[in-house]
Design a protein around this motif. Structure first.
Motif, PDB file in Angstrom:
ATOM      1  N   SER A  65       1.191  19.258 -45.113  1.00  0.00           N
ATOM      2  CA  SER A  65       2.279  18.278 -45.193  1.00  0.00           C
ATOM      3  C   SER A  65       2.102  17.363 -46.392  1.00  0.00           C
ATOM      4  O   SER A  65       3.075  17.059 -47.106  1.00  0.00           O
ATOM      5  N   GLY A  66       0.883  16.910 -46.653  1.00  0.00           N
ATOM      6  CA  GLY A  66       0.634  16.068 -47.824  1.00  0.00           C
ATOM      7  C   GLY A  66       0.869  16.798 -49.119  1.00  0.00           C
ATOM      8  O   GLY A  66       1.450  16.256 -50.066  1.00  0.00           O
ATOM      9  N   HIS A 539       7.265  16.786 -36.506  1.00  0.00           N
ATOM     10  CA  HIS A 539       8.458  17.647 -36.509  1.00  0.00           C
ATOM     11  C   HIS A 539       8.818  17.987 -35.073  1.00  0.00           C
ATOM     12  O   HIS A 539       8.073  18.668 -34.370  1.00  0.00           O
ATOM     13  N   SER A 540       9.972  17.529 -34.628  1.00  0.00           N
ATOM     14  CA  SER A 540      10.320  17.598 -33.214  1.00  0.00           C
ATOM     15  C   SER A 540      10.651  19.003 -32.730  1.00  0.00           C
ATOM     16  O   SER A 540      10.703  19.234 -31.520  1.00  0.00           O
ATOM     17  N   VAL A 546       2.443  25.334 -39.192  1.00  0.00           N
ATOM     18  CA  VAL A 546       2.320  25.009 -40.614  1.00  0.00           C
ATOM     19  C   VAL A 546       3.694  24.743 -41.214  1.00  0.00           C
ATOM     20  O   VAL A 546       3.863  23.827 -42.031  1.00  0.00           O
ATOM     21  N   HIS A 547       4.703  25.534 -40.817  1.00  0.00           N
ATOM     22  CA  HIS A 547       6.029  25.297 -41.404  1.00  0.00           C
ATOM     23  C   HIS A 547       6.600  23.955 -40.950  1.00  0.00           C
ATOM     24  O   HIS A 547       7.335  23.308 -41.694  1.00  0.00           O
ATOM     25  N   GLY A 548       6.220  23.502 -39.742  1.00  0.00           N
ATOM     26  CA  GLY A 548       6.630  22.161 -39.331  1.00  0.00           C
ATOM     27  C   GLY A 548       5.985  21.098 -40.199  1.00  0.00           C
ATOM     28  O   GLY A 548       6.631  20.132 -40.610  1.00  0.00           O
ATOM     29  N   ALA A 549       4.700  21.281 -40.508  1.00  0.00           N
ATOM     30  CA  ALA A 549       3.995  20.339 -41.386  1.00  0.00           C
ATOM     31  C   ALA A 549       4.618  20.331 -42.776  1.00  0.00           C
ATOM     32  O   ALA A 549       4.865  19.270 -43.368  1.00  0.00           O
ATOM     33  N   TYR A 550       4.893  21.508 -43.298  1.00  0.00           N
ATOM     34  CA  TYR A 550       5.451  21.643 -44.650  1.00  0.00           C
ATOM     35  C   TYR A 550       6.817  20.955 -44.751  1.00  0.00           C
ATOM     36  O   TYR A 550       7.068  20.162 -45.674  1.00  0.00           O
TER      37      TYR A 550
END
Length: 589
Positions: A65-66, A539-540, A546-550
């Motif tokens: 995410s960062g 991300h709800s 990982v795709h939620g973090a991204y």
């Protein structure tokens, strides 16, 4: 005379500012030279001196995410930012290590779904997916502690029934009807369905086998959900997770290969490794030096001519000097306050207008009260507490030669029932391992979750290796199963910068808690957020992925790039050819 005195005082003040700026720049230069690991302010480089620097945006955390936030800023021409990563590497919970002649993924394993998944699009765009390679057949066997193999037809029957039970649990999120009384968790509901299913079958060995398979699949589900027991997972919220179509994709070069395309556009000097953050002070920090770089992110709209941030007299009635110029107009300079002060563990200080906090939920649970000054709002801390952040660990067994039947890809272990007393965990921790699957012909992978995983992290690898060999010999009914040459165990709970694996919605929590953690924070009259939050736990719909973090990282960065005044919105999908970028662009408006 008064004007001359003010001019003299202002010149002296400006001189002092320049000296501080030069000192800060010198410290920055020394820090870059002194950090051979790719770093910035020199955190973790062994320096004992303190530096102070200024930038527009600080991204705390160098996980996916960062990195996505930093990449999005860089891609849109915003270079006045720093990314602070506590570890000596980037990637967070995406990391691979060599094991023998191969590499194994300690964290994220699969790209979950194809349609609308930005990680899949990124992998396709960078040639990381072998579209011509047909997957190997996946043959699963299930065996008892006596080494008896369960007929495949029986295994398939119970698996299909279990999937049906799970889908019924998911339906509560979107339907109006309520579950039976006193049934609040996914585990309770599936156990109820299992009991009703088995009640139709007369007592027999096959009925007992069916029960053991259901219990094995529930253990498997704890590794998927990231919990100790499915009794911890809220029944009404299970359907809040959105599953993308296309199945699970394994990248031939490993999931960690996805990091290079994300990092590619980020200037290396903007990434500071080995730099744990001690304190985040979010609020106006007075006396900060004007950043010399115009990043294009608008200044905070909270300055006024009569504020104490203005250090010279620029009134229209000032007495003209020679040539008609107003006093010091050519030297006019304002001290712009910072909204955030980041204090690193080695004492370095960074002032910024905005911070994107991507600390994992496990770290927030443990350290939020110590890190944030002033404390986070009560609604946010309560949501942090309500959500679940469990532990899922991997056990890799490396052999010098293959020994498992080449047609078998996974062995499910059907353990006999045992006590759930937490005090029994030291004696029975290994019974939570539900399967061993092939990573390659010479590497097996075991999965373990919850309190048992946390206990396993305290054991020497030799102890884990011996116990796994004992398990395999028992369930395969083969006393000649060899000892592995090497055993590697992950330790996500013990890691200070993760403190667990991924997020789940516990009983009593809800999707709203995720949204409340993601809610940005403002200070004063700022039009843009002072502090934003990103990570899979924000991300709800795609939490735990990982795709939620991204996507959360990109969304946070985009909030800082949006114009303050309404302008025509143009949605661009330059980076990918699929639907997710377009949808993500819509959600940002």
């Amino acid at each position: 005379m008064a004007v001359a005195k003010r001019a003299t005082a202002a010149l002296a003040h400006l001189k002092k500012i320049r000296e501080v700026s030069k000192c800060s720049a010198a410290l920055r230069g020394a820090a870059v030279e002194g950090d051979a690991g790719g770093g910035g302010c020199g955190c973790g480089s062994g320096r004992t001196g303190m530096s102070v620097r200024r930038c527009r945006v600080v991204v705390v955390g160098g996980g996916v995410s960062g990195l996505a936030a930093a990449d999005h800023l860089a891609a849109h021409g915003q270079r006045d930012f720093l990314l602070l990563e506590a570890r000596s590497r980037i990637g967070g919970r995406v990391v691979a290590i060599p094991l023998g002649s191969q590499r194994v993924e300690l964290g994220a394993n699969w790209i979950h779904g194809v349609l609308g998944n930005p990680m899949f699009e990124l992998a396709i765009a960078n040639g990381l997916v072998d579209v011509l390679n047909s997957p190997k057949p996946h043959r699963v066997i299930a065996a008892t502690e006596l080494g008896r193999q369960v007929p495949f037809d029986l295994l398939q029957e119970i698996y299909e029934a279990y999937v049906c039970f799970l889908k019924r649990c998911e339906e509560y999120f979107i339907c109006q009807y309520l579950p039976p009384p006193d049934i609040n968790s996914v585990g309770e509901h599936i156990n109820l369905e299992t009991a009703l299913y088995l009640d139709k079958i007369p007592e027999s060995e096959e009925k007992r086998m069916r029960r053991l398979i259901f219990e094995c699949l529930l253990k498997r589900e704890t590794c998927i959900s990231g919990c100790h027991s499915m009794n911890e997972i809220d029944l009404l919220e299970l359907g809040s997770y959105t599953e993308l179509q296309g199945g699970n994709i394994v990248l031939p070069s490993g999931y960690s290969a996805i990091l290079e395309p994300i990092v590619r556009r980020i200037p290396p000097e903007n990434i500071i490794k080995s730099c744990p953050v001690k304190t985040i002070r979010w609020g106006t920090v007075t006396g900060s030096i004007q950043s010399p770089t115009d990043s294009g992110i608008d200044d905070p709209g909270n300055e006024s001519d009569d504020s104490d941030k203005t250090v010279i007299d620029d009134s229209p009635n000032a007495t003209p000097l020679e040539g008609g110029a107003k006093p010091l107009e050519h030297l006019k300079h304002k001290l712009r306050p910072a909204n955030v002060e980041i204090v690193c563990e080695n004492g370095d200080i960074i002032h910024a207008d905005h911070v994107i906090c991507t600390l994992p939920l496990g770290v927030l649970k443990e350290q939020a009260s110590a890190i944030f000054q002033p404390p986070l709002p009560k609604y946010k801390t309560e949501s942090i507490e309500r959500l679940l952040y469990g532990t899922v660990d991997k056990i890799f067994l490396y052999y010098d030669r293959p020994f498992l039947n080449p047609t078998i890809s996974e062995v499910l272990m059907l353990w006999e029932p045992h006590s759930d007393d937490p005090t029994d965990i030291p004696a029975n921790w290994y019974r939570k391992i539900y399967s061993f699957s092939k990573v390659s012909d010479t590497i097996l992978l075991g999965w373990i979750s919850g309190k048992e995983a946390e206990y396993m992290e305290t054991l020497p690898s030799e102890t884990v290796s011996s116990k796994c060999t004992e398990i395999l010999r028992k369930f395969l009914n083969d006393p000649f199963v060899p000892e592995p040459q090497k055993c590697v165990c992950t330790s996500w709970h013990k890691q200070p910068y993760s403190r667990g694996s991924y997020t789940a919605i516990a009983v009593g929590a809800s999707q709203i808690d995720i949204e409340q953690i993601a809610q940005p924070l403002y200070t004063n009259r700022q039009k843009k957020p002072t502090m934003l939050f990103a990570g899979e736990h924000t991300h709800s719909n795609f939490y735990s992925t990982v795709h939620g973090a991204y996507l959360s990282g990109r969304t946070a960065a985009q909030q800082l790039l949006l114009p303050e005044e309404g302008q025509e919105v143009v949605l661009e999908c330059n980076e990918t050819s699929d639907l997710s970028t377009w949808i993500q662009g819509m959600s940002m408006q």
